[in-house]
Design an enzyme around this catalytic site. Structure first.
Site, short mmCIF file in Angstrom:
data_model
loop_
_atom_site.label_atom_id
_atom_site.label_comp_id
_atom_site.label_asym_id
_atom_site.label_seq_id
_atom_site.Cartn_x
_atom_site.Cartn_y
_atom_site.Cartn_z
N SER A 145 0.85 -1.19 0.00
CA SER A 145 0.00 0.00 0.00
C SER A 145 0.88 1.23 0.00
CB SER A 145 -0.89 0.01 1.24
OG SER A 145 -1.60 1.23 1.35
N TYR A 176 -2.02 -0.20 10.17
CA TYR A 176 -2.11 -0.77 8.83
C TYR A 176 -0.88 -0.38 8.00
CZ TYR A 176 -3.89 -1.36 4.02
OH TYR A 176 -4.06 -1.70 2.70
#
Length: 251
Positions: A146, A160
């Site tokens: 990501s 995250y």
């Protein structure tokens, strides 16, 4: 459709980027293992889409972060279509938007189990089967990281982002470890992509809110990320390993 290029296992393949990757890979001639954890209906829809393209796929239930489940995922796919030649580590989770001081150990463990332990275990199993050191014929691993790994996701998902940073480190280290054994390891780093994962963070409309502020002026689609993943799976990227493709609209 071209002749089959190989057999690919896509973890978290029933929705979002995973589903788009399964469909695109099948359209490129891969036999596909559509892994899912709970949503059998969503996995079945992906299988139906692939069938409509004339492709080959099998739905495989299992927890990609549970050590006993991981070999079974590969075995089930191998029994259906032959030796697994590619792995897409796509399964991932995030929790509701929160600052670091509001995040407890239980949430942290859950995020790290899925986003770090799972890809590590799956990559290790892939190496055991693909590496020429272990009698395999080589293969490809693509990790779905990501842009959060670079940007940090302050005020939203630092946990995250941290997990995806760990996945980036796995990509670099493993790529160097198995390069001489016929395995390439790369990653894509999606940015703001219009998928259901934003609802998990408590803001289903996050992509619509942030998309217009990106340099390209919109959020991305799962299909655009899948294009990068499938390119990394293919022979067209045969001299690429330990690399990252950012699919983030310029952010």
């Amino acid at each position: 459709m071209r002749a089959a290029d190989g057999v690919v296992l896509v973890t978290g393949g029933s929705r979002g980027i995973g589903a788009a990757t399964c469909v695109l890979a099948a359209g490129q001639g891969y036999a596909v293992g559509v892994n899912y954890l709970q949503d059998a209906t969503a996995a079945r829809r992906v299988i139906e889409q692939i069938g409509a393209l004339g492709g080959r796929a099998v739905a495989i239930q299992g927890d990609a972060s549970a050590e006993p489940d991981v070999p079974r995922l590969f075995d089930t796919l191998q029994e259906a279509f032959g030796p697994v030649t590619a792995l897409v580590n796509n399964a991932g989770v995030l929790d509701r938007q929160a600052r670091v001081e509001a995040i407890g150990a239980a949430r942290l463990r859950r995020v790290l189990e899925t986003n770090v332990v799972g890809p590590f275990l799956c990559a290790a199993e892939a190496v055991r089967r693909m590496s020429t050191r272990h009698g395999g014929a080589g293969g490809v691993i693509v990790n779905v990281s990501s842009r959060a790994a670079v940007l940090g996701s302050p005020g939203e998902y630092v946990d995250y982002a941290m997990s995806k940073g760990a996945l980036d480190t796995l990509t670099v280290g493993l790529a160097k470890e198995v390069a001489a054994e016929g395995i390439r390891v790369n990653a894509v780093r999606p940015g703001i992509i219009d998928t259901a994962i934003h609802a998990s963070g408590g803001e289903p409309g996050r992509a619509a809110r942030l998309g217009p502020g990106l340099p390209l002026g919109r959020a991305g689609t799962p299909e655009e990320v899948a294009e990068a993943i499938v390119w990394l799976l293919s022979g067209a990227s045969s001299f690429v390993t330990g690399a990252f493709i950012d699919v983030g609209g310029g952010r």
